[in-house]
Design a protein around this motif. Structure first.
Motif, PDB file in Angstrom:
ATOM      1  N   GLU A 151      -6.001  40.830 -14.994  1.00 20.15           N
ATOM      2  CA  GLU A 151      -6.169  41.961 -14.068  1.00 20.15           C
ATOM      3  C   GLU A 151      -7.515  41.841 -13.365  1.00 20.15           C
ATOM      4  OE1 GLU A 151      -4.759  45.290 -12.075  1.00 20.15           O
ATOM      5  OE2 GLU A 151      -3.716  43.954 -13.468  1.00 20.15           O
ATOM      6  N   ASN A 152      -7.486  41.866 -12.035  1.00 22.91           N
ATOM      7  CA  ASN A 152      -8.659  41.541 -11.216  1.00 22.91           C
ATOM      8  C   ASN A 152      -8.921  42.658 -10.203  1.00 22.91           C
ATOM      9  OD1 ASN A 152     -10.738  40.169  -9.906  1.00 22.91           O
ATOM     10  ND2 ASN A 152      -9.376  38.757  -8.832  1.00 22.91           N
ATOM     11  N   PRO A 153      -9.357  43.834 -10.663  1.00 23.49           N
ATOM     12  CA  PRO A 153      -9.514  44.973  -9.744  1.00 23.49           C
ATOM     13  C   PRO A 153     -10.589  44.760  -8.690  1.00 23.49           C
ATOM     14  CG  PRO A 153     -10.477  45.479 -11.887  1.00 23.49           C
ATOM     15  CD  PRO A 153      -9.730  44.189 -12.049  1.00 23.49           C
ATOM     16  N   ARG A 154     -11.574  43.894  -8.967  1.00 24.33           N
ATOM     17  CA  ARG A 154     -12.626  43.617  -7.983  1.00 24.33           C
ATOM     18  C   ARG A 154     -12.190  42.594  -6.926  1.00 24.33           C
ATOM     19  NH1 ARG A 154     -17.575  45.386 -10.154  1.00 24.33           N
ATOM     20  NH2 ARG A 154     -17.585  45.658 -12.417  1.00 24.33           N
ATOM     21  N   GLY A 155     -11.075  41.932  -7.151  1.00 25.09           N
ATOM     22  CA  GLY A 155     -10.648  40.887  -6.230  1.00 25.09           C
ATOM     23  C   GLY A 155     -11.576  39.688  -6.248  1.00 25.09           C
ATOM     24  N   LEU A 156     -12.074  39.310  -7.434  1.00 25.30           N
ATOM     25  CA  LEU A 156     -13.029  38.212  -7.530  1.00 25.30           C
ATOM     26  C   LEU A 156     -12.402  36.895  -7.091  1.00 25.30           C
ATOM     27  CD1 LEU A 156     -14.768  38.907 -10.970  1.00 25.30           C
ATOM     28  CD2 LEU A 156     -15.516  39.578  -8.681  1.00 25.30           C
ATOM     29  N   VAL A 157     -13.140  36.151  -6.279  1.00 25.21           N
ATOM     30  CA  VAL A 157     -12.726  34.827  -5.819  1.00 25.21           C
ATOM     31  C   VAL A 157     -13.943  34.156  -5.206  1.00 25.21           C
ATOM     32  CG1 VAL A 157     -12.046  35.640  -3.519  1.00 25.21           C
ATOM     33  CG2 VAL A 157     -11.021  33.544  -4.443  1.00 25.21           C
ATOM     34  N   ALA A 158     -13.980  32.834  -5.267  1.00 26.97           N
ATOM     35  CA  ALA A 158     -15.027  32.068  -4.584  1.00 26.97           C
ATOM     36  C   ALA A 158     -14.380  30.826  -3.993  1.00 26.97           C
ATOM     37  CB  ALA A 158     -16.158  31.686  -5.536  1.00 26.97           C
ATOM     38  N   VAL A 159     -14.756  30.497  -2.762  1.00 29.04           N
ATOM     39  CA  VAL A 159     -14.228  29.324  -2.066  1.00 29.04           C
ATOM     40  C   VAL A 159     -15.412  28.568  -1.485  1.00 29.04           C
ATOM     41  CG1 VAL A 159     -12.674  28.479  -0.284  1.00 29.04           C
ATOM     42  CG2 VAL A 159     -12.136  30.603  -1.476  1.00 29.04           C
ATOM     43  N   SER A 160     -15.478  27.266  -1.730  1.00 31.54           N
ATOM     44  CA  SER A 160     -16.561  26.477  -1.143  1.00 31.54           C
ATOM     45  C   SER A 160     -16.250  26.252   0.329  1.00 31.54           C
ATOM     46  CB  SER A 160     -16.702  25.135  -1.862  1.00 31.54           C
ATOM     47  OG  SER A 160     -15.511  24.373  -1.730  1.00 31.54           O
ATOM     48  N   PRO A 161     -17.192  26.584   1.225  1.00 23.45           N
ATOM     49  CA  PRO A 161     -16.916  26.454   2.655  1.00 23.45           C
ATOM     50  C   PRO A 161     -17.035  25.033   3.192  1.00 23.45           C
ATOM     51  CG  PRO A 161     -19.082  27.398   2.305  1.00 23.45           C
ATOM     52  CD  PRO A 161     -18.458  27.258   0.952  1.00 23.45           C
ATOM     53  N   GLY A 162     -17.455  24.071   2.356  1.00 19.40           N
ATOM     54  CA  GLY A 162     -17.539  22.689   2.809  1.00 19.40           C
ATOM     55  C   GLY A 162     -16.179  22.161   3.229  1.00 19.40           C
ATOM     56  N   ALA A 163     -16.119  21.470   4.369  1.00 22.47           N
ATOM     57  CA  ALA A 163     -14.836  21.062   4.944  1.00 22.47           C
ATOM     58  C   ALA A 163     -14.073  20.084   4.059  1.00 22.47           C
ATOM     59  CB  ALA A 163     -15.066  20.443   6.326  1.00 22.47           C
ATOM     60  N   SER A 164     -14.764  19.247   3.283  1.00 22.22           N
ATOM     61  CA  SER A 164     -14.090  18.193   2.530  1.00 22.22           C
ATOM     62  C   SER A 164     -13.831  18.555   1.076  1.00 22.22           C
ATOM     63  CB  SER A 164     -14.928  16.909   2.583  1.00 22.22           C
ATOM     64  OG  SER A 164     -16.195  17.126   1.992  1.00 22.22           O
ATOM     65  N   THR A 165     -14.397  19.650   0.581  1.00 24.95           N
ATOM     66  CA  THR A 165     -14.324  19.930  -0.852  1.00 24.95           C
ATOM     67  C   THR A 165     -13.117  20.778  -1.236  1.00 24.95           C
ATOM     68  OG1 THR A 165     -15.805  21.817  -0.520  1.00 24.95           O
ATOM     69  CG2 THR A 165     -16.804  19.727  -1.164  1.00 24.95           C
ATOM     70  N   ARG A 166     -12.887  21.872  -0.564  1.00 22.30           N
ATOM     71  CA  ARG A 166     -11.747  22.753  -0.807  1.00 22.30           C
ATOM     72  C   ARG A 166     -11.653  23.126  -2.276  1.00 22.30           C
ATOM     73  NH1 ARG A 166      -6.561  20.750   0.611  1.00 22.30           N
ATOM     74  NH2 ARG A 166      -5.922  22.789   1.351  1.00 22.30           N
ATOM     75  N   THR A 167     -12.734  23.710  -2.789  1.00 20.38           N
ATOM     76  CA  THR A 167     -12.776  24.148  -4.179  1.00 20.38           C
ATOM     77  C   THR A 167     -12.578  25.652  -4.243  1.00 20.38           C
ATOM     78  OG1 THR A 167     -14.305  22.354  -4.721  1.00 20.38           O
ATOM     79  CG2 THR A 167     -14.135  24.151  -6.298  1.00 20.38           C
ATOM     80  N   LEU A 168     -11.718  26.090  -5.159  1.00 23.75           N
ATOM     81  CA  LEU A 168     -11.369  27.496  -5.318  1.00 23.75           C
ATOM     82  C   LEU A 168     -11.662  27.909  -6.756  1.00 23.75           C
ATOM     83  CD1 LEU A 168      -9.783  30.136  -4.433  1.00 23.75           C
ATOM     84  CD2 LEU A 168      -7.730  28.961  -5.247  1.00 23.75           C
ATOM     85  N   ALA A 169     -12.352  29.037  -6.933  1.00 23.20           N
ATOM     86  CA  ALA A 169     -12.620  29.591  -8.264  1.00 23.20           C
ATOM     87  C   ALA A 169     -12.060  30.997  -8.327  1.00 23.20           C
ATOM     88  CB  ALA A 169     -14.117  29.598  -8.556  1.00 23.20           C
ATOM     89  N   LEU A 203     -19.660  29.822  -5.554  1.00 25.82           N
ATOM     90  CA  LEU A 203     -19.659  28.367  -5.514  1.00 25.82           C
ATOM     91  C   LEU A 203     -20.698  27.864  -4.534  1.00 25.82           C
ATOM     92  CD1 LEU A 203     -15.813  27.672  -5.403  1.00 25.82           C
ATOM     93  CD2 LEU A 203     -17.342  26.960  -7.248  1.00 25.82           C
ATOM     94  N   THR A 204     -21.243  26.682  -4.818  1.00 26.55           N
ATOM     95  CA  THR A 204     -22.129  26.043  -3.858  1.00 26.55           C
ATOM     96  C   THR A 204     -21.323  25.541  -2.664  1.00 26.55           C
ATOM     97  OG1 THR A 204     -21.926  23.978  -5.105  1.00 26.55           O
ATOM     98  CG2 THR A 204     -23.858  25.356  -5.556  1.00 26.55           C
ATOM     99  N   LEU A 205     -22.027  25.144  -1.614  1.00 31.43           N
ATOM    100  CA  LEU A 205     -21.384  24.673  -0.394  1.00 31.43           C
ATOM    101  C   LEU A 205     -20.449  23.505  -0.663  1.00 31.43           C
ATOM    102  CD1 LEU A 205     -21.239  24.855   2.747  1.00 31.43           C
ATOM    103  CD2 LEU A 205     -23.096  23.177   2.797  1.00 31.43           C
ATOM    104  N   ASP A 206     -20.880  22.574  -1.548  1.00 37.73           N
ATOM    105  CA  ASP A 206     -20.062  21.398  -1.825  1.00 37.73           C
ATOM    106  C   ASP A 206     -19.080  21.598  -2.961  1.00 37.73           C
ATOM    107  OD1 ASP A 206     -21.734  21.422  -4.012  1.00 37.73           O
ATOM    108  OD2 ASP A 206     -22.665  19.479  -3.607  1.00 37.73           O
ATOM    109  N   GLY A 207     -19.059  22.784  -3.569  1.00 40.37           N
ATOM    110  CA  GLY A 207     -18.096  23.095  -4.601  1.00 40.37           C
ATOM    111  C   GLY A 207     -18.343  22.446  -5.945  1.00 40.37           C
ATOM    112  N   THR A 208     -19.524  21.893  -6.169  1.00 44.78           N
ATOM    113  CA  THR A 208     -19.800  21.203  -7.435  1.00 44.78           C
ATOM    114  C   THR A 208     -20.437  22.101  -8.482  1.00 44.78           C
ATOM    115  OG1 THR A 208     -21.977  20.446  -6.680  1.00 44.78           O
ATOM    116  CG2 THR A 208     -20.090  19.003  -6.236  1.00 44.78           C
ATOM    117  N   ARG A 209     -20.933  23.268  -8.091  1.00 45.98           N
ATOM    118  CA  ARG A 209     -21.596  24.177  -9.020  1.00 45.98           C
ATOM    119  C   ARG A 209     -20.993  25.562  -8.894  1.00 45.98           C
ATOM    120  NH1 ARG A 209     -22.844  19.868 -10.336  1.00 45.98           N
ATOM    121  NH2 ARG A 209     -24.921  18.979 -10.727  1.00 45.98           N
ATOM    122  N   LEU A 210     -20.846  26.216 -10.055  1.00 44.12           N
ATOM    123  CA  LEU A 210     -20.314  27.570 -10.130  1.00 44.12           C
ATOM    124  C   LEU A 210     -21.340  28.464 -10.805  1.00 44.12           C
ATOM    125  CD1 LEU A 210     -17.845  29.666 -10.166  1.00 44.12           C
ATOM    126  CD2 LEU A 210     -17.467  28.803 -12.502  1.00 44.12           C
TER     127      LEU A 210
END
Length: 244
Positions: A151-169, A203-210
């Motif tokens: 259950e995620n009432p806050r709508g938590l999500v993170a997406v790395s904005p780097g064009a080549s990484t496409r990492t989703l948390a 997430l960081t820009l390159d999606g390598t760190r959370l």
């Protein structure tokens, strides 16, 4: 999702809001702010009101344009482009809008519950409900993935904005668990970040760190998104979380 950190030996101060935002917050209910979100590089801010929305430049702060749009619950920008995602006030439908052409590009509706958060990227967009997350391709609007969450009432999500990484948390299916999807490589990682429920993640820009924080608000932890290894922890700070 953003972290705001104040150390116990120094008082926490808040940067005053620009006058146009402070005035909007005092207006009647139809003009009250319903959501506020940065674009992907934080160069603009999108402000939704019940009567419409406005887009403002952040540095220097100035309004770019305003549009009347009744029954609006939220707005999200695609970088500095003319493409916006508008969430209906009841949260049950999303419209992709071309501001330059003043045209609807597409509408997605009939969700099982209200949309909590929406994230746009150049080739996809992410829709967060209270117990699941959808990933759609953009601009052809094809559903690519569906993930279930706790259950995620806050709508938590993170997406790395780097064009080549496409990492989703996103939250996992247990308290304190983070589910990471490396969409470009189809790699999954699960991070047991906290014992209590998650309050914030980034997430960081390159999606390598959370970076994560829990509802206890006492720790910030940094993880490698590929190995799930904890790299850093700060327990000398008091954390307050702000979801934009």
């Amino acid at each position: 999702c953003r972290f705001s950190v104040s150390r116990s030996r120094a008082p926490h101060t808040h940067t005053p809001l620009p006058m146009s935002l402070r005035l909007s917050a005092r207006e009647d209910r139809e003009s009250a702010i319903t959501s506020l979100a940065w674009n992907q590089d934080a160069s603009c801010v999108a402000i939704a009101q019940k009567s419409g929305f406005k887009i403002a430049n952040t540095t220097p702060f100035k309004d770019i344009f305003t549009r009347d749009s009744p029954n609006l619950g939220g707005v999200e920008m695609l970088f500095r482009s003319n493409v916006l995602a508008l969430v209906r006030r009841d949260g049950m439908a999303i419209t992709l809008w071309d501001e330059h052409q003043a045209t609807h590009l597409a509408t997605i509706g009939s969700f099982a519950s209200e949309v909590k958060t929406l994230k746009l990227q150049r080739d996809m967009f992410v829709i967060v409900l209270s117990d699941r997350v959808y990933v759609y391709s953009f601009p052809d609007m094809e559903q690519l993935h569906q993930y279930y969450t706790i259950e995620n009432p806050r709508g938590l999500v993170a997406v790395s904005p780097g064009a080549s990484t496409r990492t989703l948390a996103i939250p996992g299916t247990e308290p304190g668990l983070v589910h990471i999807e490396h969409l470009a490589t189809r790699q999954q990682t699960f991070v047991s970040a906290h014992e209590s429920a998650l309050a914030c993640m980034a997430l960081t820009l390159d999606g390598t760190r959370l970076a994560t924080a829990s509802e206890k608000g006492t720790l910030i932890r940094i993880f490698d998104t590929h190995s799930a290894t904890q790299l850093q922890e700060s327990d000398e700070c008091r954390v307050s979380h702000h979801l934009l």
